[in-house]
Design a protein around this motif. Structure first.
Motif, PDB file in Angstrom:
ATOM      1  N   LYS A 244       0.830  -1.214   0.000  1.00  8.23           N
ATOM      2  CA  LYS A 244       0.000   0.000   0.000  1.00  8.23           C
ATOM      3  C   LYS A 244       0.863   1.263   0.000  1.00  8.23           C
ATOM      4  N   LEU A 245       1.935   1.247   0.757  1.00  9.27           N
ATOM      5  CA  LEU A 245       2.829   2.397   0.785  1.00  9.27           C
ATOM      6  C   LEU A 245       3.520   2.586  -0.565  1.00  9.27           C
ATOM      7  N   PHE A 246       3.870   1.479  -1.193  1.00 11.37           N
ATOM      8  CA  PHE A 246       4.524   1.576  -2.505  1.00 11.37           C
ATOM      9  C   PHE A 246       3.565   2.165  -3.540  1.00 11.37           C
ATOM     10  N   ILE A 247       2.313   1.748  -3.502  1.00 10.92           N
ATOM     11  CA  ILE A 247       1.315   2.312  -4.410  1.00 10.92           C
ATOM     12  C   ILE A 247       1.120   3.807  -4.130  1.00 10.92           C
ATOM     13  N   PHE A 248       1.148   4.169  -2.852  1.00  8.39           N
ATOM     14  CA  PHE A 248       1.028   5.586  -2.487  1.00  8.39           C
ATOM     15  C   PHE A 248       2.187   6.389  -3.059  1.00  8.39           C
ATOM     16  N   VAL A 249       3.399   5.839  -2.990  1.00  6.62           N
ATOM     17  CA  VAL A 249       4.564   6.520  -3.557  1.00  6.62           C
ATOM     18  C   VAL A 249       4.403   6.687  -5.061  1.00  6.62           C
ATOM     19  N   LEU A 250       3.958   5.635  -5.742  1.00  9.28           N
ATOM     20  CA  LEU A 250       3.753   5.724  -7.188  1.00  9.28           C
ATOM     21  C   LEU A 250       2.671   6.735  -7.543  1.00  9.28           C
ATOM     22  N   ALA A 251       1.667   6.858  -6.682  1.00  9.74           N
ATOM     23  CA  ALA A 251       0.570   7.797  -6.952  1.00  9.74           C
ATOM     24  C   ALA A 251       1.054   9.244  -6.973  1.00  9.74           C
ATOM     25  N   THR A 252       2.147   9.523  -6.279  1.00  7.35           N
ATOM     26  CA  THR A 252       2.658  10.900  -6.268  1.00  7.35           C
ATOM     27  C   THR A 252       3.146  11.339  -7.649  1.00  7.35           C
ATOM     28  N   MET A 253       3.452  10.373  -8.536  1.00 11.13           N
ATOM     29  CA  MET A 253       3.875  10.731  -9.888  1.00 11.13           C
ATOM     30  C   MET A 253       2.733  11.351 -10.687  1.00 11.13           C
ATOM     31  N   MET A 254       1.491  11.134 -10.245  1.00 13.34           N
ATOM     32  CA  MET A 254       0.343  11.660 -10.968  1.00 13.34           C
ATOM     33  C   MET A 254       0.004  13.095 -10.570  1.00 13.34           C
ATOM     34  N   ILE A 255       0.697  13.626  -9.571  1.00 13.34           N
ATOM     35  CA  ILE A 255       0.434  14.999  -9.128  1.00 13.34           C
ATOM     36  C   ILE A 255       1.242  15.954  -9.994  1.00 13.34           C
ATOM     37  N   PRO A 256       0.605  16.839 -10.745  1.00 17.59           N
ATOM     38  CA  PRO A 256       1.352  17.795 -11.578  1.00 17.59           C
ATOM     39  C   PRO A 256       2.216  18.706 -10.704  1.00 17.59           C
ATOM     40  N   PRO A 257       3.435  19.009 -11.127  1.00 16.59           N
ATOM     41  CA  PRO A 257       4.297  19.882 -10.314  1.00 16.59           C
ATOM     42  C   PRO A 257       3.712  21.271 -10.097  1.00 16.59           C
ATOM     43  N   GLN A 258       2.827  21.718 -11.005  1.00 16.79           N
ATOM     44  CA  GLN A 258       2.211  23.040 -10.852  1.00 16.79           C
ATOM     45  C   GLN A 258       1.328  23.110  -9.606  1.00 16.79           C
ATOM     46  N   VAL A 259       0.802  21.947  -9.180  1.00 17.20           N
ATOM     47  CA  VAL A 259      -0.084  21.925  -8.016  1.00 17.20           C
ATOM     48  C   VAL A 259       0.687  22.256  -6.738  1.00 17.20           C
ATOM     49  N   THR A 260       1.908  21.760  -6.638  1.00 19.31           N
ATOM     50  CA  THR A 260       2.711  21.966  -5.419  1.00 19.31           C
ATOM     51  C   THR A 260       3.653  23.161  -5.529  1.00 19.31           C
ATOM     52  N   LEU A 261       3.635  23.856  -6.643  1.00 20.12           N
ATOM     53  CA  LEU A 261       4.594  24.944  -6.867  1.00 20.12           C
ATOM     54  C   LEU A 261       4.449  26.073  -5.849  1.00 20.12           C
ATOM     55  N   ILE A 262       3.244  26.579  -5.674  1.00 21.01           N
ATOM     56  CA  ILE A 262       3.027  27.704  -4.748  1.00 21.01           C
ATOM     57  C   ILE A 262       3.217  27.281  -3.292  1.00 21.01           C
ATOM     58  N   PRO A 263       2.631  26.149  -2.841  1.00 22.94           N
ATOM     59  CA  PRO A 263       2.890  25.733  -1.452  1.00 22.94           C
ATOM     60  C   PRO A 263       4.374  25.550  -1.149  1.00 22.94           C
ATOM     61  N   GLN A 264       5.122  24.958  -2.079  1.00 21.40           N
ATOM     62  CA  GLN A 264       6.560  24.786  -1.863  1.00 21.40           C
ATOM     63  C   GLN A 264       7.264  26.126  -1.742  1.00 21.40           C
ATOM     64  N   PHE A 265       6.901  27.054  -2.613  1.00 16.16           N
ATOM     65  CA  PHE A 265       7.546  28.371  -2.567  1.00 16.16           C
ATOM     66  C   PHE A 265       7.258  29.065  -1.239  1.00 16.16           C
ATOM     67  N   LEU A 266       6.020  28.972  -0.753  1.00 10.57           N
ATOM     68  CA  LEU A 266       5.677  29.597   0.521  1.00 10.57           C
ATOM     69  C   LEU A 266       6.450  28.973   1.674  1.00 10.57           C
ATOM     70  N   ILE A 267       6.607  27.651   1.640  1.00 11.53           N
ATOM     71  CA  ILE A 267       7.367  26.969   2.699  1.00 11.53           C
ATOM     72  C   ILE A 267       8.817  27.413   2.684  1.00 11.53           C
ATOM     73  N   PHE A 268       9.444  27.388   1.516  1.00 13.96           N
ATOM     74  CA  PHE A 268      10.852  27.766   1.419  1.00 13.96           C
ATOM     75  C   PHE A 268      11.059  29.252   1.716  1.00 13.96           C
ATOM     76  N   SER A 269      10.054  30.058   1.381  1.00 10.30           N
ATOM     77  CA  SER A 269      10.143  31.482   1.696  1.00 10.30           C
ATOM     78  C   SER A 269      10.108  31.711   3.205  1.00 10.30           C
ATOM     79  N   LYS A 270       9.222  30.992   3.908  1.00 10.19           N
ATOM     80  CA  LYS A 270       9.158  31.104   5.367  1.00 10.19           C
ATOM     81  C   LYS A 270      10.448  30.638   6.026  1.00 10.19           C
ATOM     82  N   LEU A 271      11.104  29.643   5.410  1.00 10.90           N
ATOM     83  CA  LEU A 271      12.363  29.142   5.946  1.00 10.90           C
ATOM     84  C   LEU A 271      13.547  30.048   5.614  1.00 10.90           C
ATOM     85  N   GLY A 272      13.319  31.033   4.759  1.00 10.89           N
ATOM     86  CA  GLY A 272      14.398  31.947   4.383  1.00 10.89           C
ATOM     87  C   GLY A 272      15.374  31.349   3.385  1.00 10.89           C
ATOM     88  N   TRP A 273      14.903  30.375   2.595  1.00  8.69           N
ATOM     89  CA  TRP A 273      15.777  29.694   1.645  1.00  8.69           C
ATOM     90  C   TRP A 273      15.735  30.280   0.241  1.00  8.69           C
TER      91      TRP A 273
END
Length: 293
Positions: free
Chosen positions: A120-149
């Motif tokens: 089940k965990l392996f299938i969950f890992v494979l499922a992450t390949m179906m998430i377009p990078p554009q979906v996580t782009l803004i959340p990632q930027f906000l996280i890294f911005s808060k960290l000062g990176w």
């Protein structure tokens, strides 16, 4: 011609005419596609030896009447090419090491350790390949911005510490093709899991490790969007983003001859890497992708 090629020709010569025609059509189609895909590269290479005013003339002059080598000389004189290439190599080096190590550890766990949630965990890992990078782009930027990176290499390196779903899949499939009897023999000799991984699994996994290394090199060497989002200091730019500074939007007038020359030089490292390691890459993909798990 070697013996294998002669043997293949003999085998083709005895085939029925219909089969020969199908083989000829297949290879003709592949050669045609190759020519189509090579046209932009040939045009860029040709343009790198022309002055800017003659690159876009019609009809296209595929072979320049005079080769203008000054485009390459100007590239080194007016553009800190090696500085930006060094920045790219730093990013590529860290990402290759971190991606291979993290993907190998996760894949080894999925391939060799059994627990109720393994599949089940392996299938969950494979499922992450179906998430377009554009979906996580803004959340990632906000996280890294808060960290000062922001305006550092950390946002471009740290995510590779947590593996990559495709690389994990490829490595897991490869490891599952290694007989468990080797692990059991090593356990009987007193080896622990880490020693088995480093002394048995890693040497046998070199084809897939090289494959992932080549893929990681190409993706990070050619990465434009990530550095564009996170880097603002020009001295930190990797090569692909630095080429953007040669555009008219930054300097007023675009020297297309120098831009084409820079593009050709930037293409050399990944091209040579694949040419010299293509046997390992093909073996890693073929074996890793053909084993069922």
């Amino acid at each position: 011609m070697n013996n294998k090629q002669i043997k293949n020709l003999k085998e083709i010569s005895v085939l029925p005419l219909k089969v020969k025609l199908l083989i000829a059509l297949k290879y003709g189609f592949l050669i045609g596609l190759t020519i189509v895909f090579l046209i932009p590269l040939v045009w860029t290479l040709s343009g790198s030896f022309k002055p800017s005013g003659r690159i876009f003339t019609l009809p296209i002059q595929w072979i320049p009447a005079t080769f203008h080598w000054e485009n390459y000389a100007n590239l080194l004189d007016r553009f800190p090419f090696f500085r930006f290439a060094l920045n790219s190599l730093v990013l590529v080096g860290f990402n290759m090491v971190f991606t291979i190590i993290s993907s190998l550890l996760v894949a080894y766990g999925f391939a060799r350790f059994r627990h109720p949630w393994n599949q089940k965990l392996f299938i969950f890992v494979l499922a992450t390949m179906m998430i377009p990078p554009q979906v996580t782009l803004i959340p990632q930027f906000l996280i890294f911005s808060k960290l000062g990176w922001v305006d550092s290499y950390l946002p471009l390196i740290v995510p590779n510490l947590f593996g990559n779903a495709f690389n994990i899949f490829l490595m897991r499939q490869f490891i599952m093709g290694i007989p468990r009897s080797l692990d059991e023999s090593a356990y009987m000799d007193g080896a622990n899991s880490f020693k088995i991984l480093t002394k048995i699994i890693v040497p046998l996994c070199m084809p897939v490790i090289i494959t992932i290394g080549v893929f990681t090199f190409n993706s990070n060497w050619n990465d434009f969007m990530g550095p564009l989002i996170y880097l603002s200091t020009q001295a930190k730019y990797p090569l692909q983003l630095a080429l953007y500074t040669l555009d008219a939007g930054r300097q007023g007038i675009t020297d297309f001859g120098m831009l084409f020359a820079a593009s050709i030089v930037a293409l050399i490292p990944p091209m040579f890497l694949f040419v010299f390691l293509q046997k390992h890459v093909m073996a890693g993909i073929k074996i890793g992708g053909s084993i069922k798990g």
